[in-house]
Structures are given as structure tokens and as C-alpha cells.
Motif scaffolding. Structure first.
Motif, PDB file in Angstrom:
ATOM      1  N   MET A  94       5.766  -4.620   5.986  1.00  0.00           N
ATOM      2  CA  MET A  94       4.457  -4.778   6.029  1.00  0.00           C
ATOM      3  C   MET A  94       4.313  -6.395   6.262  1.00  0.00           C
ATOM      4  SD  MET A  94       3.510  -4.236   1.749  1.00  0.00           S
ATOM      5  CE  MET A  94       4.207  -5.705   0.696  1.00  0.00           C
ATOM      6  N   ARG A  95       2.972  -6.397   6.493  1.00  0.00           N
ATOM      7  CA  ARG A  95       2.212  -7.984   6.795  1.00  0.00           C
ATOM      8  C   ARG A  95       2.039  -8.474   5.380  1.00  0.00           C
ATOM      9  NH1 ARG A  95      -2.480  -8.106  10.242  1.00  0.00           N
ATOM     10  NH2 ARG A  95      -2.611  -5.989   8.948  1.00  0.00           N
TER      11      ARG A  95
ATOM     12  N   PRO B  89       9.261  -5.938   2.898  1.00  0.00           N
ATOM     13  CA  PRO B  89       9.323  -4.591   2.725  1.00  0.00           C
ATOM     14  C   PRO B  89       8.352  -3.784   2.194  1.00  0.00           C
ATOM     15  CG  PRO B  89      11.404  -5.534   2.030  1.00  0.00           C
ATOM     16  CD  PRO B  89      10.302  -6.674   1.899  1.00  0.00           C
ATOM     17  N   GLU B  90       7.622  -2.770   2.598  1.00  0.00           N
ATOM     18  CA  GLU B  90       6.785  -2.019   1.948  1.00  0.00           C
ATOM     19  C   GLU B  90       7.205  -1.323   0.590  1.00  0.00           C
ATOM     20  OE1 GLU B  90       4.031   1.750   3.198  1.00  0.00           O
ATOM     21  OE2 GLU B  90       3.688   0.076   4.434  1.00  0.00           O
ATOM     22  N   PRO B  91       6.432  -1.409  -0.498  1.00  0.00           N
ATOM     23  CA  PRO B  91       6.945  -1.096  -1.582  1.00  0.00           C
ATOM     24  C   PRO B  91       6.988   0.858  -1.735  1.00  0.00           C
ATOM     25  CG  PRO B  91       4.786  -1.849  -1.796  1.00  0.00           C
ATOM     26  CD  PRO B  91       5.067  -2.304  -0.597  1.00  0.00           C
TER      27      PRO B  91
ATOM     28  N   GLU C  46      -0.586  -5.668   2.871  1.00  0.00           N
ATOM     29  CA  GLU C  46      -1.013  -4.645   3.386  1.00  0.00           C
ATOM     30  C   GLU C  46      -0.927  -3.446   2.105  1.00  0.00           C
ATOM     31  OE1 GLU C  46      -0.260  -4.022   8.136  1.00  0.00           O
ATOM     32  OE2 GLU C  46       1.380  -3.889   7.040  1.00  0.00           O
ATOM     33  N   VAL C  47       0.009  -3.718   1.628  1.00  0.00           N
ATOM     34  CA  VAL C  47       0.061  -2.713   0.278  1.00  0.00           C
ATOM     35  C   VAL C  47       0.318  -3.373  -1.101  1.00  0.00           C
ATOM     36  CG1 VAL C  47       1.642  -0.668  -0.708  1.00  0.00           C
ATOM     37  CG2 VAL C  47       1.009  -0.911   1.706  1.00  0.00           C
ATOM     38  N   ALA C  48      -0.597  -3.371  -1.985  1.00  0.00           N
ATOM     39  CA  ALA C  48      -0.190  -3.926  -3.295  1.00  0.00           C
ATOM     40  C   ALA C  48      -0.044  -2.797  -4.471  1.00  0.00           C
ATOM     41  CB  ALA C  48      -1.700  -4.496  -3.694  1.00  0.00           C
TER      42      ALA C  48
END
Length: 317
Positions: free
Chosen positions: A1-2, A21-23, A109-111
């Protein structure tokens, strides 16, 4: 992810786009994932990036991800202020970045967030407006609570053109306080609609102080220092008054029995839910200065520091 990383302490040029990496669900026990649509650029972000909070950040060093305010959609179900929030719910909130010190913010992008930081976004509020609200509004509300001023008291609000200051003006007026607002020239009419009784144009502290005393010759009962002017504004406060600072390094040394408080907002999902509903109902007004893509984050920081347009700059993700 950005993500956007702070690569070193310094100016906006230290901000760099990166990939992480996206979680996955359950990566952090007790946290839920939010796919972000918007993130606000706050004064705290600017000061952290510049290294002004290096003593507060302890062992945390760059690279890290900035960002407090956010709006997006839940990827995981979460408990909410009043019942559960299913995946897909539009939510807003803020990460208490300086308290957490994980280096994981909202320029991503994802938190992964604590459900206690979240409130649902009403249908009539878009992601852009929602992302401009959480930290500013909760800070203003909690600061007004700490002031403990009775109705009829006079409150000086510096930085009244900004998002935090505008909320402070609105909350103070609703509480029956007489507001003297320090703001950009040209914002007087709007701030009076929001509840300010008098307006003073921003400028050098000595000039601002002289203009304040024209409207409040006996001096004010309290100060909400949204502009982080700090010690010079203490002279505007009556003996035994109260001064609320929003940054530890801008809190003046108490004198003349003046109570000095430093307010660093703590997430309050019930308060935020109520505030967002008031925004939806047009009982509270927020202001967005610019909407910019995440890739233009360095320029967003430059604009925020220049103060070209009052209001919150929003990064679209």
C-alpha cells in the motif's frame, strides 16, 4: 500500500512516498482496519515533521508515517459509541499520534486504529468534510471544558480563522461566552456569524494585544491560544484568569494567579459522533482550504505552513 514517510526531521522536502505491506485482519490485537479516503494535514503534523516534538517522541526516529485526522470505511466490524459498526461503515476519527508513538499515522491507504477513536459519519457529511473535523473539534471542545468559564465571561480566541479556532468560537458562543477573535483580515463577517462578538486582525503580538485591549479594556477572562502565539498573549488575561495552550512549548509561565493549561486532545467517540451530527445538521461549520492527492503531500505541507488559505488541507487517498 502507499504511505508517506518522514525520512528525516526538516522541511516538507523530507516527505517521501513509499510502499509498505497492507495490514491483515488481526495483525494488531484490539485494532481494526480502516481503508482511508481522506486525511487531514494538521499543525501537529507540521511540528512533528520539523522536529519540534523530538523530546516528546523518545526513541522513535524517522522513517515514520505522519497523520492524525482520517475518514474512510471500516474493513473490520468494530464496537461503536452506540452499538456495533459493521464492516463498510463510513467512520472518522483521529490517531493520538504523540501518545501512541508507533510511527503509524494516517498518510496511508489502510490504518489500524483503536475502535475508541472512531465515530460513524452521518450520510450528509462527505469524507472531505469529515476528515477536517476530528482533532480540531475535539481539541476545541475539551479545551473549552478545561477553561471552566461561566456564561458572560470574555474569551480571547487566537487563530480563529483556522479549523480549531473556528470550532472554539462556535463552542464558546454556544456556551454564552463573549468571544474576541484574532483572525485574518477579511474573515470578520464570517466569524461574527459563527458567534464572535469582536474581531482583531492578525499581526505582531504587541499590535494584536493593543487592539484586544480596545475591545476588552479590563482584559479577558480566558485565552484559547489556537494560533500558538504563547507568552505574549498572557498580558491580555485578567489576574486570576485562565490560559489554554495547545502545545507544551507554547505554554507561558503562570503569573498573577493565572491558571495555565495545556490541552492535547484525547479521542472521545461519543463527543465526535455528536459533533459530526451537528456538522450534518449545519449547527457547526467546518472549513476545508484545499483538497490534494496524497502524492502532493509536500506541497500540502508548504501551503499549510504558509497559511495561504484558512482551513484544513485534506489529502485524498
Amino acid at each position: 500500500m502507499r504511505v508517506v514517510e518522514v525520512t528525516a526531521y526538516g522541511g516538507p522536502e523530507v516527505l517521501r512516498m513509499a510502499r509498505r505491506p497492507e495490514p491483515e485482519a488481526g495483525d494488531m490485537p484490539g485494532r481494526v482496519r480502516v481503508r482511508l479516503n481522506a486525511a487531514g494535514v494538521t499543525i501537529a503534523d507540521l511540528r512533528i515533521r520539523a522536529g519540534l516534538y523530538v523530546h516528546e517522541t523518545g526513541d522513535l526516529r524517522p522513517p515514520f508515517v505522519l497523520g492524525t485526522d482520517f475518514a474512510g470505511r471500516l474493513l473490520d466490524p468494530a464496537p461503536g459509541p452506540e452499538g456495533s459498526l459493521p464492516a463498510g461503515t463510513r467512520v472518522a476519527g483521529f490517531i493520538p499520534w504523540l501518545r501512541e508513538l508507533t510511527g503509524h499515522g494516517t498518510y496511508t491507504e489502510v490504518a489500524q486504529v483503536d475502535p475508541e477513536w472512531l465515530a460513524p459519519i452521518p450520510d450528509d457529511v462527505d469524507f472531505t468534510a469529515a476528515a477536517s473535523v476530528p482533532l480540531a473539534a475535539v481539541t476545541a471542545r475539551q479545551a473549552l471544558d478545561r477553561l471552566l468559564l461561566p456564561a458572560g465571561s470574555t474569551l480571547l480566541v487566537t487563530g480563529a480563522s483556522g479549523v480549531v479556532g473556528r470550532f472554539a468560537v462556535q463552542f464558546a458562543a454556544a456556551a454564552g461566552l463573549d468571544v474576541v477573535a484574532v483572525a485574518y483580515e477579511g474573515d470578520e463577517s464570517e466569524l461574527k456569524v459563527l458567534g464572535a462578538k469582536h474581531c482583531v486582525t492578525r499581526g505582531e503580538p504587541a499590535e494584536v494585544l493593543a487592539n484586544i485591549l480596545e475591545h476588552a479594556p479590563q482584559r479577558v477572562d480566558g485565552v484559547f491560544d489556537g494560533a500558538l502565539i504563547g507568552p505574549p498573549m498572557l498580558a491580555s488575561v485578567k489576574d486570576g484568569g485562565v490560559f489554554v495552550a495547545l502545545a507544551p512549548d507554547r505554554a507561558p509561565t503562570p503569573e498573577r494567579d493565572i491558571r495555565v493549561e495545556t490541552v492535547l486532545a484525547e479521542p472521545d467517540p461519543r463527543a465526535l459522533k455528536d459533533i459530526l451530527q451537528k456538522v450534518a445538521d449545519r449547527e457547526l461549520i467546518t472549513r476545508v482550504a484545499d483538497v490534494m492527492p496524497l502524492e502532493e503531500v509536500a506541497e500540502a505541507h508548504r501551503r499549510a505552513e504558509a497559511g495561504r488559505r484558512p482551513g484544513r488541507i485534506i489529502l485524498m487517498i
